[in-house]
Design an enzyme around this catalytic site. Structure first.
Site, mmCIF file in Angstrom:
data_model
loop_
_atom_site.group_PDB
_atom_site.id
_atom_site.type_symbol
_atom_site.label_atom_id
_atom_site.label_comp_id
_atom_site.label_asym_id
_atom_site.label_seq_id
_atom_site.Cartn_x
_atom_site.Cartn_y
_atom_site.Cartn_z
ATOM 1 N N HIS A 241 -7.049 -4.750 -5.216
ATOM 2 C CA HIS A 241 -7.620 -3.499 -4.725
ATOM 3 C C HIS A 241 -6.935 -3.010 -3.440
ATOM 4 O O HIS A 241 -6.799 -1.803 -3.228
ATOM 5 C CB HIS A 241 -9.119 -3.667 -4.474
ATOM 6 C CG HIS A 241 -9.884 -4.049 -5.701
ATOM 7 N ND1 HIS A 241 -9.990 -3.223 -6.800
ATOM 8 C CD2 HIS A 241 -10.568 -5.183 -6.010
ATOM 9 C CE1 HIS A 241 -10.719 -3.821 -7.726
ATOM 10 N NE2 HIS A 241 -11.068 -5.015 -7.272
ATOM 11 N N GLY A 242 -6.513 -3.939 -2.594
ATOM 12 C CA GLY A 242 -5.833 -3.545 -1.362
ATOM 13 C C GLY A 242 -4.551 -2.789 -1.642
ATOM 14 O O GLY A 242 -4.258 -1.771 -1.000
ATOM 15 N N GLU A 265 -2.017 -0.021 13.010
ATOM 16 C CA GLU A 265 -2.368 -0.471 14.347
ATOM 17 C C GLU A 265 -2.591 -1.977 14.352
ATOM 18 O O GLU A 265 -3.490 -2.476 13.681
ATOM 19 C CB GLU A 265 -3.641 0.241 14.811
ATOM 20 C CG GLU A 265 -4.147 -0.202 16.176
ATOM 21 C CD GLU A 265 -5.474 0.440 16.533
ATOM 22 O OE1 GLU A 265 -6.104 -0.020 17.500
ATOM 23 O OE2 GLU A 265 -5.889 1.383 15.837
#
Length: 385
Positions: A241-242, A265
């Site tokens: 899913h990532g 970030e």
């Protein structure tokens, strides 16, 4: 001394590992409440319980933090077999419930019956925002393909602000340095993954994960979307899913002409691996990254093409080049393996060569005397080189 040691030993029995004591659950059906197989635990709890991640004052402590699978309606229950004040006077236990309530929304259930009644309303829950992408994952246990959808939501969507308050609680348990964002800042973008499933002929949705992206301004008229937080909830991890989410976000920003590139970030090691995979997959389709071009070395054409077509910057383009070249190199062939190794070596020693080059040393000496390669240095009004 013996009495003191005995007391310390007795008090130590009332220390609990909060990562084990906190029980998280995504509840779809009432029977899930008693199903231990659906329970998962935090990776971190130090932001509430200190670096030791210990709660004092209880035996058999269990902090149940259950959420409905879709709308994330929250149930908080604190259970224990005994408390320190029951056996030892003048010793106060930690107020674990107050600590948990610091990060969960005020409108949370403390009664199981109320929570179960709210589960019946899950059929009315629908994903927020606009649909970006639909994909399927084959579930071996169920023996079928399960459908997932990725949405882009706005804070102005009715009910999303309250939903996001419940969702962001999971960050504290699974991201080591997590913090809540300023939702009033309009530069934030929100992306969500939901699973579609059926119950009694109705279509329901379960929360899978999400990502927040901040749009930084780049002079003079560009923006640089920076991934800030990304989380796939533990019951859904390891299913791809990532990668689906990150690729969908790349494709979303590709349509925005003012986007310069997409960054992250303070990325974790696992995120960097995920990004490498997605970047490599996207770059494989570009002409400049074809096998016959890869063998010729890293080129300016590669940089231009990934910047223009995929919003990937030069640093990441170089990383993808090395990954794809290795993928296309027969390392059992000594000549090809040596050529690849030399390419990596040139990249690694390049900065040190530049640092000790005669031209660089000449500039350092000349600048120390108050001159630059363009002439004497001015004391005022001189722009940095």
């Amino acid at each position: 001394m013996a009495a003191i040691n005995a007391m310390e030993k007795k008090l130590a029995e009332y220390k609990c590992d909060t990562n084990e004591a906190i029980c998280l659950k995504l509840v779809r059906f009432p029977e899930d409440l008693e199903d231990d197989s659906t329970t998962f635990h935090p990776e971190y709890s130090h932001q509430l319980f200190g670096d030791d991640e210990v709660a004092f004052g209880y035996k058999g402590l269990q902090i149940q933090l259950f959420c409905s699978a879709g709308n994330l309606t929250t149930l908080l229950n604190v259970k224990y077999t005994s408390k320190v004040t029951d056996t030892i006077d003048c010793v106060e236990p930690d107020d674990v419930e107050s600590k948990i309530r610091e990060i969960i929304p005020a409108r949370s259930c403390s009664n199981t019956e109320d929570f179960v009644s709210l589960l019946e309303k899950e059929a009315k829950f629908k994903p927020f925002g606009s649909l970006l992408h639909t994909y399927s994952v084959h579930n071996e246990e169920a023996g079928e393909d399960i459908t997932y959808q990725i949405y882009k939501a706005e804070m102005s969507c009715p009910g999303f602000k309250e939903y996001h308050e419940r969702l962001q609680t999971f960050l504290m348990w699974f991201i080591e340095t997590a913090s809540f964002i300023d939702v009033d800042d309009e530069r934030w973008d929100y992306f969500l993954i939901f699973e579609k499933y059926n119950k009694d002929g109705e279509t329901l949705f379960a929360t899978v994960g999400y990502m927040t992206v901040y749009n930084y301004y780049v002079y003079p008229d560009k923006t640089r979307p920076r991934v800030s937080q990304m989380l796939i909830l533990p019951p859904f991890q390891g299913e791809g899913h990532g990668a689906q989410l990150l690729e969908a976000i790349h494709r979303y920003y590709l349509t925005a002409p003012k986007v310069l590139d997409i960054t992250a970030e303070d990325p974790s090691e696992s995120y960097i691996k995920l990004r490498d995979f997605v970047h490599a997959k996207l770059c494989q389709s570009l002409p400049s990254f074809s096998p016959d071009q890869l063998i010729q070395g890293f080129s300016h054409k590669m940089v231009e093409e990934v910047q223009e077509k995929l919003k990937i910057n030069k640093k990441h383009a170089r990383r993808v080049y090395e990954i794809l070249r290795l993928h296309n190199t027969d390392m059992s062939d000594l000549e090809h393996a040596k050529a690849y190794s030399l390419e990596i070596k040139r990249r690694l020693v390049g900065p040190y060569k530049a640092l000790h080059s005669p031209c660089y040393l000449h500039d350092v000496m000349w600048n120390s005397l108050g001159f630059s390669s363009l002439g004497p240095r001015k004391t005022k009004g001189n722009l940095p080189r």
